[in-house]
Design an enzyme around this catalytic site. Structure first.
Site: not given
Ligand code: DQA
Length: 147
Positions: A11-12, A19, A24, A75, A78, A99, A101, A108
């Site tokens: 998501p997002n 964003r 990011y 990835n 959240a 995985e 990120h 963080r």
């Molecule tokens: C994320 C890190 C997560 O904590 C966050 O909720 C994201 C992006 C990252 O790519 O750094 O949406 O996965």
């Protein structure tokens, strides 16, 4: 024969570039996909790059990998920190998982330090931006070729 890798984004991540660019970066998800496609050509890998804001859709796609893919890069955004459903789906697939990120989740907020997905991932890459996807693909290419 080229290896088939499913690359999933949670998501997002469709808002990448807009964003919180200070966290990011300015690259969009399309830019990340282009980087992955270029890397796939270099590695002779066959990739399917997808994004969803919905947990159930991600679970359905992970299940698809049981028969249709050799490995998964994810990835989970959240859902990393909340989703037992995604962990269970990844465990059921029995294929290598990496995985990724973009940000360093350990630098963080406290709630980002826990990852359900890490309990099943072969490797975890965080904090290196889009390059993390490229490194995950390289690692999988070596892993799958040695199997
Ligand atoms: C994320 C890190 C997560 O904590 C966050 O909720 C994201 C992006 C990252 O790519 O750094 O949406 O996965």
């Amino acid at each position: 024969m080229s290896h088939k890798v499913l690359i999933l984004n949670g998501p997002n991540l469709n808002l990448l570039g807009l964003r919180e660019p200070e966290i990011y970066g300015s690259q969009t998800l399309n830019d990340v996909e282009d980087l992955c496609k270029k890397t796939a050509t270099d590695l002779d890998m066959d990739i399917d790059f997808r994004q969803s804001n919905h947990e159930g859709t991600l679970v359905d796609w992970i299940q698809e990998a049981r028969v249709s893919f050799d490995a998964i890069i994810i990835n989970p955004a959240a859902y990393t920190h909340t989703s037992v459903a995604i962990l269970d789906a990844l465990q059921a697939v029995e294929k290598p998982v990496i995985e990724v990120h973009l940000s360093n989740i350990h630098k963080r907020e406290e709630f980002r330090h826990t990852s359900y997905v890490s309990k099943t991932a072969q490797g975890v890459i965080c904090g290196l931006g889009p390059q993390g996807y490229e490194l995950a693909m390289l690692a999988l290419s070596r892993l799958l070729s040695s199997q």
